[in-house]
Write a protein that holds these residues in place. Structure first.
Motif, PDB file in Angstrom:
ATOM      1  N   LYS A  11      47.425  42.339  40.248  1.00 27.94           N
ATOM      2  CA  LYS A  11      46.924  41.819  41.533  1.00 27.94           C
ATOM      3  C   LYS A  11      46.217  42.925  42.319  1.00 27.94           C
ATOM      4  N   ALA A  12      46.744  44.141  42.254  1.00 29.24           N
ATOM      5  CA  ALA A  12      46.097  45.266  42.940  1.00 29.24           C
ATOM      6  C   ALA A  12      44.732  45.562  42.314  1.00 29.24           C
ATOM      7  N   ARG A  13      44.616  45.465  41.005  1.00 29.53           N
ATOM      8  CA  ARG A  13      43.335  45.705  40.323  1.00 29.53           C
ATOM      9  C   ARG A  13      42.305  44.642  40.700  1.00 29.53           C
ATOM     10  N   ARG A  14      42.751  43.413  40.911  1.00 23.72           N
ATOM     11  CA  ARG A  14      41.854  42.300  41.204  1.00 23.72           C
ATOM     12  C   ARG A  14      41.258  42.372  42.614  1.00 23.72           C
ATOM     13  N   VAL A  15      41.932  43.061  43.509  1.00 26.87           N
ATOM     14  CA  VAL A  15      41.437  43.176  44.881  1.00 26.87           C
ATOM     15  C   VAL A  15      40.053  43.818  44.905  1.00 26.87           C
ATOM     16  N   GLU A  16      39.813  44.712  43.976  1.00 28.76           N
ATOM     17  CA  GLU A  16      38.557  45.453  43.930  1.00 28.76           C
ATOM     18  C   GLU A  16      37.444  44.722  43.185  1.00 28.76           C
ATOM     19  N   LEU A  17      37.746  43.582  42.572  1.00 27.96           N
ATOM     20  CA  LEU A  17      36.758  42.865  41.762  1.00 27.96           C
ATOM     21  C   LEU A  17      35.654  42.229  42.597  1.00 27.96           C
ATOM     22  N   ASP A  18      34.462  42.292  42.082  1.00 26.24           N
ATOM     23  CA  ASP A  18      33.375  41.473  42.603  1.00 26.24           C
ATOM     24  C   ASP A  18      33.405  40.208  41.748  1.00 26.24           C
ATOM     25  N   ARG A  19      34.040  39.168  42.264  1.00 27.88           N
ATOM     26  CA  ARG A  19      34.285  37.933  41.508  1.00 27.88           C
ATOM     27  C   ARG A  19      33.016  37.360  40.894  1.00 27.88           C
ATOM     28  N   GLN A  20      31.918  37.351  41.668  1.00 29.17           N
ATOM     29  CA  GLN A  20      30.682  36.760  41.163  1.00 29.17           C
ATOM     30  C   GLN A  20      30.087  37.598  40.034  1.00 29.17           C
ATOM     31  N   THR A  21      30.052  38.904  40.197  1.00 30.46           N
ATOM     32  CA  THR A  21      29.479  39.777  39.179  1.00 30.46           C
ATOM     33  C   THR A  21      30.282  39.711  37.882  1.00 30.46           C
ATOM     34  N   VAL A  22      31.608  39.795  37.987  1.00 28.08           N
ATOM     35  CA  VAL A  22      32.449  39.731  36.795  1.00 28.08           C
ATOM     36  C   VAL A  22      32.338  38.344  36.152  1.00 28.08           C
ATOM     37  N   GLY A  23      32.359  37.299  36.961  1.00 31.19           N
ATOM     38  CA  GLY A  23      32.233  35.945  36.429  1.00 31.19           C
ATOM     39  C   GLY A  23      30.899  35.723  35.736  1.00 31.19           C
ATOM     40  N   ARG A  24      29.830  36.233  36.325  1.00 31.35           N
ATOM     41  CA  ARG A  24      28.499  36.109  35.717  1.00 31.35           C
ATOM     42  C   ARG A  24      28.445  36.871  34.387  1.00 31.35           C
ATOM     43  N   GLY A  25      29.033  38.060  34.354  1.00 31.86           N
ATOM     44  CA  GLY A  25      29.066  38.844  33.111  1.00 31.86           C
ATOM     45  C   GLY A  25      29.841  38.128  32.021  1.00 31.86           C
ATOM     46  N   ASP A  50      41.203  35.059  43.567  1.00 33.72           N
ATOM     47  CA  ASP A  50      41.239  36.418  43.010  1.00 33.72           C
ATOM     48  C   ASP A  50      40.804  36.474  41.549  1.00 33.72           C
ATOM     49  N   GLU A  51      40.252  35.374  41.037  1.00 36.72           N
ATOM     50  CA  GLU A  51      39.811  35.326  39.646  1.00 36.72           C
ATOM     51  C   GLU A  51      38.291  35.411  39.550  1.00 36.72           C
ATOM     52  N   PRO A  52      37.785  35.872  38.406  1.00 38.35           N
ATOM     53  CA  PRO A  52      36.341  35.848  38.209  1.00 38.35           C
ATOM     54  C   PRO A  52      35.813  34.423  38.384  1.00 38.35           C
ATOM     55  N   ASP A  53      34.691  34.305  39.054  1.00 40.36           N
ATOM     56  CA  ASP A  53      34.105  33.000  39.344  1.00 40.36           C
ATOM     57  C   ASP A  53      33.733  32.286  38.045  1.00 40.36           C
ATOM     58  N   THR A  54      34.198  31.055  37.889  1.00 37.28           N
ATOM     59  CA  THR A  54      33.903  30.265  36.691  1.00 37.28           C
ATOM     60  C   THR A  54      32.847  29.192  36.954  1.00 37.28           C
ATOM     61  N   ASP A  55      32.277  29.164  38.127  1.00 35.12           N
ATOM     62  CA  ASP A  55      31.330  28.112  38.493  1.00 35.12           C
ATOM     63  C   ASP A  55      30.161  28.005  37.516  1.00 35.12           C
ATOM     64  N   LEU A  56      29.584  29.136  37.098  1.00 36.37           N
ATOM     65  CA  LEU A  56      28.474  29.106  36.132  1.00 36.37           C
ATOM     66  C   LEU A  56      28.889  28.447  34.820  1.00 36.37           C
ATOM     67  N   ILE A  57      30.090  28.730  34.382  1.00 40.83           N
ATOM     68  CA  ILE A  57      30.585  28.166  33.129  1.00 40.83           C
ATOM     69  C   ILE A  57      30.759  26.656  33.262  1.00 40.83           C
ATOM     70  N   LEU A  58      31.372  26.231  34.350  1.00 41.49           N
ATOM     71  CA  LEU A  58      31.608  24.794  34.550  1.00 41.49           C
ATOM     72  C   LEU A  58      30.290  24.033  34.641  1.00 41.49           C
ATOM     73  N   ARG A  59      29.355  24.576  35.409  1.00 41.65           N
ATOM     74  CA  ARG A  59      28.055  23.909  35.576  1.00 41.65           C
ATOM     75  C   ARG A  59      27.273  23.858  34.254  1.00 41.65           C
ATOM     76  N   GLY A 181      32.269  41.803  26.986  1.00 50.35           N
ATOM     77  CA  GLY A 181      32.402  41.252  25.639  1.00 50.35           C
ATOM     78  C   GLY A 181      33.851  41.130  25.241  1.00 50.35           C
ATOM     79  N   THR A 182      34.098  40.867  23.958  1.00 55.04           N
ATOM     80  CA  THR A 182      35.478  40.761  23.493  1.00 55.04           C
ATOM     81  C   THR A 182      36.036  42.152  23.238  1.00 55.04           C
ATOM     82  N   LEU A 183      37.348  42.216  23.072  1.00 51.63           N
ATOM     83  CA  LEU A 183      37.992  43.511  22.843  1.00 51.63           C
ATOM     84  C   LEU A 183      37.786  44.010  21.420  1.00 51.63           C
TER      85      LEU A 183
END
Length: 184
Positions: A11-25, A50-59, A181-183
């Motif tokens: 949860k502490a790591r997620r505070v720093e996330l740019d949700r839109q950028t990570v979700g778009r990536g 606090d999660e990466p944005d999934t809107d692009l995926i859903l649309r 990408g994947t791990l």
């Protein structure tokens, strides 16, 4: 590290996330994967704050004519899946998550062709442990799900190791998707 400590770290790591950028990536990586291209049905989720944005995926799933199923919380331990034809139908549900309304019927993911499940997490480890929020919704679902699946995890929330119980869902490195990408 206990699960409680691991969740606090994630949860502490997620505070720093740019949700839109990570979700778009993540979306860009996902759209290039054969699992996405061959999926007729996508089981996904509307992102929490606090999660990466999934809107692009859903649309994109709907725009490409894929059948889109989203979870709906029924109780503190159960969820079902609902086919959603239009994102404007989503309503705030349990835990403030956008979900299909009560009026839409539940669907059995096993009855859909070529499904791909996109699974959320708080964190993941390089050896495939998924750390969820503690409700067990996805662990119960994944115990019976037989289709393709990908765990969506921001790079910042990938740990070397995480605590794991016997009932926790595990993922192969090639099933863990970050914005890079994947791990594997």
């Amino acid at each position: 590290m206990t699960k409680h400590e691991a969740r606090a770290w994630a949860k502490a790591r997620r505070v720093e996330l740019d949700r839109q950028t990570v979700g778009r990536g993540m979306a860009e990586m996902l759209f290039a994967m054969p699992q996405w291209q061959s999926a007729d049905t996508v089981l996904a989720f509307a992102a929490m704050p606090d999660e990466p944005d999934t809107d692009l995926i859903l649309r994109r799933a709907l725009a490409e004519g894929k059948r889109l199923l989203l979870p709906r919380v029924l109780t503190r331990t159960e969820m079902d899946w609902v086919e959603i034809p239009d994102l404007s139908l989503l309503r705030p549900g349990a835990y403030g998550i956008s979900e299909p309304p009560v009026g839409l019927p539940a669907a059995d993911p096993a009855g859909y062709a070529a499904p791909l499940a996109l699974v959320p997490c708080l964190a993941a480890s390089r050896d495939g442990v998924r750390l969820g929020r503690g409700g067990g919704y996805y662990d119960r679902f994944l115990a019976h799900y037989k289709g393709e699946r990908l765990l969506l995890c921001p790079e910042a929330a990938v740990a070397d190791t995480l605590p794991c119980d016997a009932w926790d869902a595990r993922f192969a490195p090639e099933e863990i998707l970050t914005e890079k990408g994947t791990l594997l």
